[in-house]
Design a protein around this motif. Sequence first.
Motif, PDB file in Angstrom:
ATOM      1  N   ARG A 189     -24.444  16.003  16.930  1.00 46.96           N
ATOM      2  CA  ARG A 189     -23.758  17.677  16.826  1.00 46.96           C
ATOM      3  C   ARG A 189     -24.418  18.963  16.255  1.00 46.96           C
ATOM      4  O   ARG A 189     -24.629  19.924  16.639  1.00 46.96           O
ATOM      5  CB  ARG A 189     -22.631  18.066  17.199  1.00 46.96           C
ATOM      6  CG  ARG A 189     -21.877  18.641  17.471  1.00 46.96           C
ATOM      7  CD  ARG A 189     -21.915  19.051  18.777  1.00 46.96           C
ATOM      8  NE  ARG A 189     -20.980  20.513  18.751  1.00 46.96           N
ATOM      9  CZ  ARG A 189     -20.246  20.733  19.177  1.00 46.96           C
ATOM     10  NH1 ARG A 189     -19.274  19.443  19.901  1.00 46.96           N
ATOM     11  NH2 ARG A 189     -19.153  21.589  19.459  1.00 46.96           N
TER      12      ARG A 189
ATOM     13  N   GLU B 245     -26.587  22.489  18.061  1.00 49.66           N
ATOM     14  CA  GLU B 245     -25.948  24.188  17.406  1.00 49.66           C
ATOM     15  C   GLU B 245     -26.763  24.690  17.540  1.00 49.66           C
ATOM     16  O   GLU B 245     -26.728  26.024  16.920  1.00 49.66           O
ATOM     17  CB  GLU B 245     -24.750  23.527  16.330  1.00 49.66           C
ATOM     18  CG  GLU B 245     -23.589  22.876  17.362  1.00 49.66           C
ATOM     19  CD  GLU B 245     -21.967  23.059  16.178  1.00 49.66           C
ATOM     20  OE1 GLU B 245     -22.452  23.828  15.325  1.00 49.66           O
ATOM     21  OE2 GLU B 245     -21.557  22.710  16.620  1.00 49.66           O
TER      22      GLU B 245
ATOM     23  N   PHE C 140     -12.759  26.897  24.156  1.00 50.88           N
ATOM     24  CA  PHE C 140     -12.988  26.217  23.745  1.00 50.88           C
ATOM     25  C   PHE C 140     -13.573  24.368  24.263  1.00 50.88           C
ATOM     26  O   PHE C 140     -14.747  23.898  24.003  1.00 50.88           O
ATOM     27  CB  PHE C 140     -12.342  25.784  22.499  1.00 50.88           C
ATOM     28  CG  PHE C 140     -11.965  25.043  21.306  1.00 50.88           C
ATOM     29  CD1 PHE C 140     -13.365  24.672  20.478  1.00 50.88           C
ATOM     30  CD2 PHE C 140     -11.726  23.622  21.520  1.00 50.88           C
ATOM     31  CE1 PHE C 140     -13.250  23.819  19.195  1.00 50.88           C
ATOM     32  CE2 PHE C 140     -11.662  22.476  20.451  1.00 50.88           C
ATOM     33  CZ  PHE C 140     -12.623  22.838  19.622  1.00 50.88           C
ATOM     34  N   ARG C 141     -12.641  24.413  25.522  1.00 45.99           N
ATOM     35  CA  ARG C 141     -12.752  23.351  25.474  1.00 45.99           C
ATOM     36  C   ARG C 141     -14.049  23.254  26.398  1.00 45.99           C
ATOM     37  O   ARG C 141     -14.688  21.702  26.639  1.00 45.99           O
ATOM     38  CB  ARG C 141     -11.291  22.870  26.381  1.00 45.99           C
ATOM     39  CG  ARG C 141     -10.447  22.213  26.296  1.00 45.99           C
ATOM     40  CD  ARG C 141      -9.031  21.986  26.779  1.00 45.99           C
ATOM     41  NE  ARG C 141      -8.713  23.383  27.014  1.00 45.99           N
ATOM     42  CZ  ARG C 141      -7.285  23.135  28.059  1.00 45.99           C
ATOM     43  NH1 ARG C 141      -7.320  22.935  28.293  1.00 45.99           N
ATOM     44  NH2 ARG C 141      -6.559  24.559  27.163  1.00 45.99           N
TER      45      ARG C 141
ATOM     46  N   LYS D 111     -16.762  24.469  26.652  1.00 49.21           N
ATOM     47  CA  LYS D 111     -17.921  24.398  24.827  1.00 49.21           C
ATOM     48  C   LYS D 111     -17.757  23.123  24.353  1.00 49.21           C
ATOM     49  O   LYS D 111     -18.816  22.046  24.213  1.00 49.21           O
ATOM     50  CB  LYS D 111     -17.780  25.568  24.021  1.00 49.21           C
ATOM     51  CG  LYS D 111     -18.895  25.036  22.485  1.00 49.21           C
ATOM     52  CD  LYS D 111     -18.404  26.574  21.665  1.00 49.21           C
ATOM     53  CE  LYS D 111     -19.215  26.483  20.827  1.00 49.21           C
ATOM     54  NZ  LYS D 111     -19.025  27.459  19.951  1.00 49.21           N
ATOM     55  N   GLU D 112     -16.778  22.164  24.216  1.00 54.21           N
ATOM     56  CA  GLU D 112     -17.000  20.727  23.794  1.00 54.21           C
ATOM     57  C   GLU D 112     -18.274  19.634  24.894  1.00 54.21           C
ATOM     58  O   GLU D 112     -18.466  19.074  24.767  1.00 54.21           O
ATOM     59  CB  GLU D 112     -15.685  20.428  23.794  1.00 54.21           C
ATOM     60  CG  GLU D 112     -14.757  20.667  22.161  1.00 54.21           C
ATOM     61  CD  GLU D 112     -15.428  21.121  21.348  1.00 54.21           C
ATOM     62  OE1 GLU D 112     -16.231  19.316  21.129  1.00 54.21           O
ATOM     63  OE2 GLU D 112     -16.100  21.425  20.470  1.00 54.21           O
ATOM     64  N   THR D 113     -16.921  20.645  26.042  1.00 48.10           N
ATOM     65  CA  THR D 113     -17.920  19.606  27.943  1.00 48.10           C
ATOM     66  C   THR D 113     -18.548  19.879  27.938  1.00 48.10           C
ATOM     67  O   THR D 113     -19.486  18.416  28.374  1.00 48.10           O
ATOM     68  CB  THR D 113     -16.259  19.727  29.059  1.00 48.10           C
ATOM     69  OG1 THR D 113     -15.050  20.279  28.900  1.00 48.10           O
ATOM     70  CG2 THR D 113     -17.306  19.318  29.925  1.00 48.10           C
TER      71      THR D 113
ATOM     72  N   PHE E  38     -21.329  20.447  25.552  1.00 48.09           N
ATOM     73  CA  PHE E  38     -21.796  19.244  24.759  1.00 48.09           C
ATOM     74  C   PHE E  38     -22.224  17.945  24.871  1.00 48.09           C
ATOM     75  O   PHE E  38     -22.970  17.630  24.848  1.00 48.09           O
ATOM     76  CB  PHE E  38     -21.014  19.676  22.950  1.00 48.09           C
ATOM     77  CG  PHE E  38     -21.804  20.902  22.038  1.00 48.09           C
ATOM     78  CD1 PHE E  38     -23.790  20.970  21.547  1.00 48.09           C
ATOM     79  CD2 PHE E  38     -21.362  22.388  22.197  1.00 48.09           C
ATOM     80  CE1 PHE E  38     -23.651  22.211  21.302  1.00 48.09           C
ATOM     81  CE2 PHE E  38     -22.203  23.331  21.302  1.00 48.09           C
ATOM     82  CZ  PHE E  38     -23.066  23.073  20.576  1.00 48.09           C
ATOM     83  N   GLU E  39     -20.529  17.757  25.479  1.00 52.28           N
ATOM     84  CA  GLU E  39     -20.800  15.855  25.470  1.00 52.28           C
ATOM     85  C   GLU E  39     -21.526  16.050  26.595  1.00 52.28           C
ATOM     86  O   GLU E  39     -22.264  15.105  26.670  1.00 52.28           O
ATOM     87  CB  GLU E  39     -19.424  15.870  26.012  1.00 52.28           C
ATOM     88  CG  GLU E  39     -18.390  16.215  25.307  1.00 52.28           C
ATOM     89  CD  GLU E  39     -16.912  15.947  25.148  1.00 52.28           C
ATOM     90  OE1 GLU E  39     -17.203  15.527  27.136  1.00 52.28           O
ATOM     91  OE2 GLU E  39     -15.978  15.406  25.104  1.00 52.28           O
TER      92      GLU E  39
END
Length: 126
Positions: free
Chosen positions: A19, A23, A68-69, A71-73, A75-76
């Motif tokens: 990660r 980024e 935010f969620r 963004k996490e999704t 990146f996954e």
Amino acid sequence: MTTEIPIAPAPRVIFATDRETLETQVRIDTYRASGPGGQHVNKTNSAIRITHEPSGLVVIAQDSSSQFRNKETAFERLIEKLIRLNHVPKKRFATKPTRASKERRIEGKKTRAVVKSNRSKKVVDD
């Protein structure tokens, strides 16, 4: 006289999947999500588009109303795609044909030979 220059295959690039490194290598765009949500969906920029610059991969996430969620999704999803892109398949080796497959091949050759030999035989009527 022409000379042939051997062309070496391009070296395979392995992309980082951690990660912190990702980024620094990505461009993150936010935009308004489409789909249901009423008036509120027109006010917030919650959808995320991540572009991985070294590979050119693009991943979007607009599943949640939270940036935010999303963004996490995103990146996954990017990490999953990079892992699939980094996968190097094992080299395949030819296997020895089985005895049964050899026998089938020879039987097929025999039947085709009979058919071909019958084509050239002329029938003589007396």
